[in-house]
Structures are given as structure tokens and as C-alpha cells.
Write a protein that holds these residues in place. Sequence first.
Motif, PDB file in Angstrom:
ATOM      1  N   GLY A 241       0.780  -1.950   0.000  1.00 28.72           N
ATOM      2  CA  GLY A 241       0.170  -0.206   0.381  1.00 28.72           C
ATOM      3  C   GLY A 241       0.973   1.179   0.064  1.00 28.72           C
ATOM      4  O   GLY A 241       0.362   2.134  -0.046  1.00 28.72           O
ATOM      5  N   ILE A 242       2.070   1.429  -0.309  1.00 29.05           N
ATOM      6  CA  ILE A 242       2.865   2.308  -0.142  1.00 29.05           C
ATOM      7  C   ILE A 242       3.196   2.800  -2.094  1.00 29.05           C
ATOM      8  O   ILE A 242       3.907   1.999  -2.959  1.00 29.05           O
ATOM      9  CB  ILE A 242       4.578   2.135   0.373  1.00 29.05           C
ATOM     10  N   GLU A 243       3.032   3.946  -2.459  1.00 26.76           N
ATOM     11  CA  GLU A 243       3.234   4.383  -3.742  1.00 26.76           C
ATOM     12  C   GLU A 243       4.708   4.616  -3.352  1.00 26.76           C
ATOM     13  O   GLU A 243       4.560   5.804  -2.890  1.00 26.76           O
ATOM     14  CB  GLU A 243       2.509   4.927  -4.312  1.00 26.76           C
ATOM     15  N   LEU A 244       5.661   4.392  -4.373  1.00 24.56           N
ATOM     16  CA  LEU A 244       7.084   5.282  -4.572  1.00 24.56           C
ATOM     17  C   LEU A 244       7.267   5.503  -6.026  1.00 24.56           C
ATOM     18  O   LEU A 244       6.628   5.072  -6.573  1.00 24.56           O
ATOM     19  CB  LEU A 244       7.827   3.937  -4.099  1.00 24.56           C
ATOM     20  N   PRO A 245       7.861   5.914  -6.138  1.00 23.19           N
ATOM     21  CA  PRO A 245       8.658   6.713  -7.058  1.00 23.19           C
ATOM     22  C   PRO A 245       9.613   5.706  -8.127  1.00 23.19           C
ATOM     23  O   PRO A 245       9.487   4.288  -7.557  1.00 23.19           O
ATOM     24  CB  PRO A 245       9.730   7.714  -7.252  1.00 23.19           C
ATOM     25  N   ARG A 246       9.352   5.487  -9.382  1.00 22.53           N
ATOM     26  CA  ARG A 246       9.790   4.355 -10.395  1.00 22.53           C
ATOM     27  C   ARG A 246      11.088   4.479 -10.236  1.00 22.53           C
ATOM     28  O   ARG A 246      11.663   3.543 -10.860  1.00 22.53           O
ATOM     29  CB  ARG A 246       8.695   4.956 -11.672  1.00 22.53           C
ATOM     30  N   VAL A 247      12.337   5.915  -9.963  1.00 22.37           N
ATOM     31  CA  VAL A 247      13.367   5.921 -11.140  1.00 22.37           C
ATOM     32  C   VAL A 247      14.491   5.990  -9.315  1.00 22.37           C
ATOM     33  O   VAL A 247      13.415   6.598  -8.155  1.00 22.37           O
ATOM     34  CB  VAL A 247      13.125   6.822 -11.335  1.00 22.37           C
ATOM     35  N   ALA A 248      15.238   4.912  -8.925  1.00 25.51           N
ATOM     36  CA  ALA A 248      15.826   5.076  -7.387  1.00 25.51           C
ATOM     37  C   ALA A 248      15.852   6.099  -6.962  1.00 25.51           C
ATOM     38  O   ALA A 248      15.918   6.264  -5.666  1.00 25.51           O
ATOM     39  CB  ALA A 248      16.918   4.035  -8.077  1.00 25.51           C
ATOM     40  N   ASN A 249      16.346   7.049  -8.131  1.00 22.04           N
ATOM     41  CA  ASN A 249      16.935   8.233  -6.841  1.00 22.04           C
ATOM     42  C   ASN A 249      15.761   9.318  -6.781  1.00 22.04           C
ATOM     43  O   ASN A 249      16.392   9.688  -5.674  1.00 22.04           O
ATOM     44  CB  ASN A 249      18.236   9.080  -7.660  1.00 22.04           C
ATOM     45  N   ASP A 250      14.757   9.197  -7.250  1.00 21.11           N
ATOM     46  CA  ASP A 250      13.782   9.628  -6.407  1.00 21.11           C
ATOM     47  C   ASP A 250      12.973   9.066  -5.023  1.00 21.11           C
ATOM     48  O   ASP A 250      11.967   9.380  -4.614  1.00 21.11           O
ATOM     49  CB  ASP A 250      12.761   9.457  -7.273  1.00 21.11           C
ATOM     50  N   GLN A 251      13.703   7.452  -5.080  1.00 24.10           N
ATOM     51  CA  GLN A 251      12.519   7.263  -3.707  1.00 24.10           C
ATOM     52  C   GLN A 251      13.619   6.913  -2.788  1.00 24.10           C
ATOM     53  O   GLN A 251      13.669   6.704  -1.446  1.00 24.10           O
ATOM     54  CB  GLN A 251      12.845   5.163  -4.366  1.00 24.10           C
ATOM     55  N   TRP A 252      14.867   7.638  -2.613  1.00 23.79           N
ATOM     56  CA  TRP A 252      15.969   7.820  -1.845  1.00 23.79           C
ATOM     57  C   TRP A 252      15.019   8.516  -0.129  1.00 23.79           C
ATOM     58  O   TRP A 252      15.292   8.967   0.595  1.00 23.79           O
ATOM     59  CB  TRP A 252      17.232   9.193  -1.996  1.00 23.79           C
ATOM     60  N   ASN A 253      13.686   9.430  -0.862  1.00 28.60           N
ATOM     61  CA  ASN A 253      13.823  10.724   0.002  1.00 28.60           C
ATOM     62  C   ASN A 253      12.243   9.844  -0.001  1.00 28.60           C
ATOM     63  O   ASN A 253      11.640  11.376   0.815  1.00 28.60           O
ATOM     64  CB  ASN A 253      13.663  11.734  -0.445  1.00 28.60           C
ATOM     65  N   ALA A 254      12.421   8.790   0.591  1.00 27.65           N
ATOM     66  CA  ALA A 254      10.881   8.104   0.854  1.00 27.65           C
ATOM     67  C   ALA A 254      10.857   7.994   2.582  1.00 27.65           C
ATOM     68  O   ALA A 254       9.525   7.563   3.175  1.00 27.65           O
ATOM     69  CB  ALA A 254      10.270   7.332  -0.528  1.00 27.65           C
ATOM     70  N   GLY A 255      11.712   8.148   3.217  1.00 32.07           N
ATOM     71  CA  GLY A 255      11.382   8.264   4.943  1.00 32.07           C
ATOM     72  C   GLY A 255      13.029   9.037   5.192  1.00 32.07           C
ATOM     73  O   GLY A 255      14.171   9.309   4.409  1.00 32.07           O
ATOM     74  N   PRO A 256      13.233   8.875   6.442  1.00 27.32           N
ATOM     75  CA  PRO A 256      14.526   9.109   7.419  1.00 27.32           C
ATOM     76  C   PRO A 256      15.445   8.114   6.869  1.00 27.32           C
ATOM     77  O   PRO A 256      15.123   6.467   6.493  1.00 27.32           O
ATOM     78  CB  PRO A 256      14.140   9.506   8.446  1.00 27.32           C
ATOM     79  N   HIS A 257      16.927   8.754   6.766  1.00 28.83           N
ATOM     80  CA  HIS A 257      18.004   7.767   6.642  1.00 28.83           C
ATOM     81  C   HIS A 257      18.111   6.930   7.540  1.00 28.83           C
ATOM     82  O   HIS A 257      19.584   7.879   8.486  1.00 28.83           O
ATOM     83  CB  HIS A 257      19.237   8.627   5.589  1.00 28.83           C
ATOM     84  N   PRO A 258      18.488   5.645   7.743  1.00 23.98           N
ATOM     85  CA  PRO A 258      19.074   5.397   9.482  1.00 23.98           C
ATOM     86  C   PRO A 258      20.515   4.895   9.123  1.00 23.98           C
ATOM     87  O   PRO A 258      20.657   4.876   7.578  1.00 23.98           O
ATOM     88  CB  PRO A 258      18.228   3.858   9.612  1.00 23.98           C
ATOM     89  N   GLY A 259      21.728   5.218  10.072  1.00 19.26           N
ATOM     90  CA  GLY A 259      22.969   4.772   9.458  1.00 19.26           C
ATOM     91  C   GLY A 259      23.101   2.906   9.410  1.00 19.26           C
ATOM     92  O   GLY A 259      22.531   2.726   9.951  1.00 19.26           O
ATOM     93  N   ARG A 260      24.476   2.848   8.894  1.00 21.21           N
ATOM     94  CA  ARG A 260      24.456   1.226   8.219  1.00 21.21           C
ATOM     95  C   ARG A 260      24.563   0.671   9.262  1.00 21.21           C
ATOM     96  O   ARG A 260      24.178  -0.140   9.251  1.00 21.21           O
ATOM     97  CB  ARG A 260      26.322   1.200   8.362  1.00 21.21           C
TER      98      ARG A 260
END
Length: 334
Positions: A241-260
Motif C-alpha cells: 500500500g505504499i506508492e514509491l516513485p519509479r526511479v531509484a534516486n527519486d525513492q531516496w527521500n521516501a523516509g528518514p536515513h538510518p545509519g549503516r
Amino acid sequence: MRKAWLIVIIVAGVCFSFLALLVIGTYSAAASLFGGGGAVGLAPGAVPAAYQSLVERYGTMCPAISPPLLAAQLYQESGWDPNARSGVGAEGIAQFMPDTWAAHGIDAKGDGKPNVWDPADAIPSAAAYDCQLAQDVKSVPGDNTDNMLAAYNAGAYAVIQAQGVPPYSETQGYVKSIRTLAQSFSAPVGRVPPTQQAAGAIEFAQSRLGTPYLWGGTGTAADNGRFDCSGLTQAAYQSVGIELPRVANDQWNAGPHPGRNELLPGDLVFFATDLKDPRSIHHVGIYVGGGYMIDAPHTGASIRFDPIDIPDYIGATRVTQAGAQALPTPSPSH
């Protein structure tokens, strides 16, 4: 010869079973181990290196803004394109209308002329304009930053008249989007909460293991159920149920960024040609734990498990419903 192949099959089965257990065990433990947290400053690699110092410097111009908030606005407005021009005439990386630029553009670069096409002028001008709007609505009840963002969208008079964020769906959506997007540019403090949809996304990706790669594939009947890297991640999250953009670099900002060291199964993991510029992201996979992801690698390969610790790893995104909904519509150039 048949005995040798039998050994290979058994070993492969054990490996897949181990990874499946690893996914389930890691994810099950996540809910109890990971709590929430605020954010301070920019997440590493979240802002293109060419603009990071400007965003960090001018994002603290007044209490109503922050570097992540300013970054979210710039990303929402132009996708970091300094040459962007909208259909209604907004110009530059901060998308100023000519009349607004004439009134609020500043010569931060110090070369004698404010230039809307130069980020060294446009980014400081955007911050200064935000701060002016925050000052204009400072007496309005409610959160000053929310009111400032509403004034940016609808005008200070509308905010003053409404005594808060006006009841316009566009304005309310703009405030919510920028606030949510700001989380994807923020350096997390503490643990980033897990998302419940992640397990379903992994299950989808696992069910496609062994499927041949197809450039541009999104898993449709016309594609014979085949995917490329971002087509797989898009379909995996679409299944929950979550719609992401088609391209990888557009998916980058779909949430926060956890550390490695904070990765959880279900996080999207990204790979780029320039580790200081998320616009150079060229590959994405779904993390499953233990340093592995499920991904659709390249032409001639099939969807499989791959290690993530390779030189072009740029970071990860913990996909959220709100984060995906806040993403701007990609430009035609994407």
C-alpha cells in the motif's frame, strides 16, 4: 556428477533458509529495540555536495527554519535543479516568481547583482524569505514554522486572516509535505522507528527470487513479471500500500536515513557513482539483514541476494507512508 549437484542444492537451500530466519528474527526484534528520535542537522549525503554548505549556513538564519527544512523546500520546489523553470514562470533552484525575486532576492554572493539562477544567491534568498514570512506571522497562534510554510504557499495575509494554517487543501498539503520531507534530510538522533510494512515488502521481493532482470521492467504482464532494480522496490512497497516513485534516486527521500549500523530488514539500500550526491544514485535493493539485500542486479542476471558492503553504497532509506506521499512529482527529465 549428480551427487555434486545435490550437495550444491542442499547448501543453497540451507543458505536461503538461514537468510529467511535472519530476516524474520531481525525484524521481530526491531520493534522492541528501536525507539523514536528527533533530528539535528543534515543526514550524510542527503544534500548534493555543491549545495550542502549553503543549506547548512543559511538554514540557521532564524528559529523558524533548519537546514533539513530548507533542504526539503528546495527539493520540493526544483529537485535541486538550478535551471528549473516551472510552467507558471517560477525560476531557479528555489523557484522564485519574478516579482517575488525582485522584492526578496539578495546578492549573497557579493558580485553586485542578485541572480535567481545562481544557487549562491537563490538559496540564501529562500532562507531570508522564509524568515521574513515567519516574522510576518509571528503573532498568529500555533506553530510558527507551520504558519511560515503556509504563508509561503498561500501568503501571509491568508495565514493572519485564518489565525493559523488556512483551510485550503493545497496549503495544508504543502505544510505537511515539507515537514515530512524534512525528516528525510535530517540526521537521526537515536534510533529510527521501524515500519510495519517492511515485512510485507520483503515477502514480495523474496517471492520474486530467480526472476530474470529486465531493464525498465515493473513486473507487468507485458514485462512477463520481470523487473529492474527500482521496479522491484516500487512493486514490493506497492504490495503493502505504499506508492514509491519509479526511479531509484527519486525513492531516496521516501523516509528518514538510518545509519549503516542501524539498518533493518525492509530498508531500501542505495548505490551511487558520487557518494556526495544522491542524484547520482544508480541502483537500489531491499535490505534483508546480515549485510545482504534482495535486488534485481543487471541485464543477464536474476533477482537474488547480494551483499551491500561495496564501494558505491551511499546509504539507506526507511520507507514510510507519509514520506512516500510527501515526495514531489518527478520531472519529465527523470
